[in-house]
Design an enzyme around this catalytic site. Structure first.
Site, PDB file in Angstrom:
ATOM      1  N   ARG A  56       0.852  -1.200   0.000  1.00 43.67           N
ATOM      2  CA  ARG A  56       0.000   0.000   0.000  1.00 43.67           C
ATOM      3  C   ARG A  56       0.883   1.244   0.000  1.00 43.67           C
ATOM      4  O   ARG A  56       0.603   2.229  -0.662  1.00 43.67           O
ATOM      5  CB  ARG A  56      -0.955   0.001   1.200  1.00 43.67           C
ATOM      6  CG  ARG A  56      -1.678   1.342   1.386  1.00 43.67           C
ATOM      7  CD  ARG A  56      -3.014   1.233   2.110  1.00 43.67           C
ATOM      8  NE  ARG A  56      -2.976   0.404   3.297  1.00 43.67           N
ATOM      9  CZ  ARG A  56      -2.368   0.743   4.449  1.00 43.67           C
ATOM     10  NH1 ARG A  56      -1.767   1.906   4.565  1.00 43.67           N
ATOM     11  NH2 ARG A  56      -2.381  -0.072   5.470  1.00 43.67           N
ATOM     12  N   TYR A 108     -15.206  16.799 -16.261  1.00 36.23           N
ATOM     13  CA  TYR A 108     -15.727  15.437 -16.379  1.00 36.23           C
ATOM     14  C   TYR A 108     -16.909  15.230 -15.416  1.00 36.23           C
ATOM     15  O   TYR A 108     -16.898  15.736 -14.288  1.00 36.23           O
ATOM     16  CB  TYR A 108     -14.577  14.484 -16.041  1.00 36.23           C
ATOM     17  CG  TYR A 108     -14.932  13.025 -16.033  1.00 36.23           C
ATOM     18  CD1 TYR A 108     -15.249  12.368 -17.210  1.00 36.23           C
ATOM     19  CD2 TYR A 108     -14.921  12.304 -14.848  1.00 36.23           C
ATOM     20  CE1 TYR A 108     -15.557  11.024 -17.195  1.00 36.23           C
ATOM     21  CE2 TYR A 108     -15.223  10.957 -14.830  1.00 36.23           C
ATOM     22  CZ  TYR A 108     -15.549  10.324 -16.002  1.00 36.23           C
ATOM     23  OH  TYR A 108     -15.852   8.994 -15.989  1.00 36.23           O
ATOM     24  N   ASP A 180      -6.494  18.563 -15.591  1.00 39.34           N
ATOM     25  CA  ASP A 180      -6.850  17.185 -15.910  1.00 39.34           C
ATOM     26  C   ASP A 180      -6.563  17.013 -17.401  1.00 39.34           C
ATOM     27  O   ASP A 180      -7.241  17.599 -18.246  1.00 39.34           O
ATOM     28  CB  ASP A 180      -8.328  16.933 -15.577  1.00 39.34           C
ATOM     29  CG  ASP A 180      -8.742  15.488 -15.847  1.00 39.34           C
ATOM     30  OD1 ASP A 180      -8.161  14.865 -16.759  1.00 39.34           O
ATOM     31  OD2 ASP A 180      -9.661  14.997 -15.167  1.00 39.34           O
ATOM     32  N   LYS A 205      -7.580   6.105 -20.019  1.00 41.01           N
ATOM     33  CA  LYS A 205      -7.810   6.572 -21.385  1.00 41.01           C
ATOM     34  C   LYS A 205      -6.576   6.295 -22.254  1.00 41.01           C
ATOM     35  O   LYS A 205      -6.228   5.155 -22.443  1.00 41.01           O
ATOM     36  CB  LYS A 205      -8.202   8.049 -21.349  1.00 41.01           C
ATOM     37  CG  LYS A 205      -9.266   8.392 -20.285  1.00 41.01           C
ATOM     38  CD  LYS A 205     -10.626   7.801 -20.591  1.00 41.01           C
ATOM     39  CE  LYS A 205     -11.584   7.802 -19.400  1.00 41.01           C
ATOM     40  NZ  LYS A 205     -11.796   9.096 -18.774  1.00 41.01           N
TER      41      LYS A 205
HETATM   42  C1  LIG Z   1     -12.433   9.339 -17.432  1.00 39.80           C
HETATM   43  C2  LIG Z   1     -12.045  10.624 -16.847  1.00 39.80           C
HETATM   44  C3  LIG Z   1     -11.844  10.768 -15.472  1.00 39.80           C
HETATM   45  C4  LIG Z   1     -12.078   9.620 -14.516  1.00 39.80           C
HETATM   46  O1  LIG Z   1     -11.167   8.596 -14.732  1.00 39.80           O
HETATM   47  P1  LIG Z   1     -11.490   7.063 -14.345  1.00 39.80           P
HETATM   48  O2  LIG Z   1     -10.219   6.395 -14.699  1.00 39.80           O
HETATM   49  O3  LIG Z   1     -12.663   6.647 -15.164  1.00 39.80           O
HETATM   50  O4  LIG Z   1     -11.793   7.043 -12.889  1.00 39.80           O
HETATM   51  C5  LIG Z   1     -11.451  11.985 -14.989  1.00 39.80           C
HETATM   52  N1  LIG Z   1     -11.265  13.036 -15.805  1.00 39.80           N
HETATM   53  C6  LIG Z   1     -11.448  12.942 -17.137  1.00 39.80           C
HETATM   54  C7  LIG Z   1     -11.236  14.140 -18.003  1.00 39.80           C
HETATM   55  C8  LIG Z   1     -11.848  11.732 -17.705  1.00 39.80           C
HETATM   56  O5  LIG Z   1     -12.045  11.667 -19.001  1.00 39.80           O
END
Ligand SMILES: *Cc1c(COP(=O)(O)O)cnc(C)c1O
Length: 404
Positions: A56, A108, A180, A205
């Site tokens: 962890r 998001y 982000d 992604k």
């Molecule tokens: C998908 C996404 C998230 C969340 O990510 P997860 O891996 O699905 O938890 C956060 N910010 C953006 C811009 C995203 O496209």
């Protein structure tokens, strides 16, 4: 026994994807960081700690990934989390209780939902602004804020915010800027080098790119901030597991080739869509008529592989999505397989209807994530599905005079 180290020739980023700092100090010198599938590590003695004690807190596979992520983002340190949302949540939980957050109005859906819950609890004060509008951000920064959280290009409208400008404004106001970067990945955009304090990635992604894992990352330049995030990662147990860390390391090796191919196809598809009479508007920063294309070109190495388009009639949009065969109907983006979605019904469902309208999420909006299939097959797929949707709903209105 000495361990042969990685060759010290990797000064170009493309080479660093393969020979970057992902080696483990393993006595048998594996070329690929192994999966250290273990919860704990033996200590050399009762009073002598080893390099690792408990997974962890730290694990060599995750450590290799975190070194690679820090390098890719141009940061001093990075932490890998069990999902993008765990990464976002950790950044927010690192703020003091009652801190004020200014967030983009197009963040998001999951981020929006989390911010709303934390505001409801009184944990944070949250204001949403259009971060593409520097004047609106300047106004919001007049009241002290701990964090400015933006996404550029935003999802699903691909609205562009000026990272350098917002970074300067935030610094002057004593506010941290977090970007982000999930729609771009560090291959196309490195916010830390543009003046951001934190960069967040949903590694689910493009970094993963294969739709087979969930992961998140936060990278920073300030080691003290990095320590705080590491403390939370350990305290809350949100770190990425060894197997996922290994998978992600494997995926990152092909990040450049995947993204460049996907982006080339996305540009071709965007141009094809923009020329189609049934499409009202195409949102893609690679099109010159996109309102943010100039700012985007100044801060990113390419327009990416996510785009959206508007059909006049929401029923026609739904029929179009249903009619695709290669573009699979799914939330998320960035995978080698092309995806299509209706953001209003899917990824952005957590955003209340009223807010959606206020921030201009059109009802007939369709988002595409372009994968690695043959681009001619993809265009044929879209063409067939559009024809069918037009046959079924012939009176869906025409195209708008201007894009954006
Ligand atoms: C998908 C996404 C998230 C969340 O990510 P997860 O891996 O699905 O938890 C956060 N910010 C953006 C811009 C995203 O496209």
């Amino acid at each position: 026994m000495s361990i042969p180290s990685e060759p010290d020739v990797a000064d170009r980023q493309r080479t660093r994807l393969i020979h970057g700092p992902s080696a483990c100090a393993d006595p048998v010198a594996p070329l690929v960081a192994p999966i250290y599938q273990t919860a704990n590590f033996a200590q050399p003695g009762a009073e002598t700690p080893g390099p690792y004690d408990y997974s962890r807190t730290g694990n060599p596979t995750r450590g290799a990934l975190e070194a690679m992520l820090a390098d890719l983002e141009g940061g001093r340190c990075a932490h890998a989390f069990s999902s993008g949302m765990a990464a976002v949540a950790t950044v927010l939980r690192g703020l003091e209780v009652g801190a004020r957050v200014i967030a983009g109005h197009d963040v998001y859906g999951g981020t929006y939902r989390l911010l709303a819950a934390m505001a409801l609890d009184g944990r944070l004060h949250v204001d949403h602004v259009d971060t593409g509008d520097a004047g609106a951000v300047a106004g919001a920064l007049e009241t002290p804020a701990a964090l400015l959280l933006i996404e550029t290009p935003g999802n699903p409208m691909l609205r562009v915010s000026d990272i350098r400008l917002l970074g300067r404004m935030a610094r002057q106001a004593g506010t941290l800027l977090a970007v982000d970067n999930s729609t771009m990945s560090p291959w196309l955009q490195r916010p830390l080098e543009l003046g951001a304090d934190l960069v967040i990635e949903s590694a689910t992604k493009f970094l993963s790119g294969h739709g087979d894992l969930l992961a998140g990352a936060v990278a920073v330049s300030d080691p003290e901030l990095g320590c705080r995030l590491g403390w939370l990662q350990n305290a809350e147990g949100t770190g990425l597991a060894p197997f996922e860390s290994w998978l992600l390391l494997r995926s990152i090796k092909t990040l450049a080739v995947r993204l460049e191919r996907q982006q080339a196809s996305a540009l071709q598809i965007a141009r094809w869509l923009a020329a189609h009479t049934a499409i009202r508007c195409v949102h893609y920063p690679g099109l010159r008529e996109h309102p943010g294309s100039g700012v985007h070109a100044g801060q990113a190495a390419g327009p990416g592989a996510v785009l959206s388009l508007e059909l006049a009639d929401p029923r026609r949009a739904a029929r179009f999505v249903d009619g695709c065969r290669l573009f699979r109907i799914a939330v998320s983006f960035g995978s080698v397989g092309s995806l299509i979605s209706l953001p209003g019904n899917m990824s952005h469902a957590p955003v209340p209807e009223q807010v959606r309208r206020r921030r201009g999420l059109p009802e007939g909006l369709v988002r595409l994530s372009v994968g690695l299939e043959d681009v001619d097959d993809l265009i044929e797929d879209l063409d067939r599905a559009l024809d069918r949707a037009l046959d079924e709903f012939p009176d869906g209105g025409g195209r708008q005079a201007t894009a954006g």
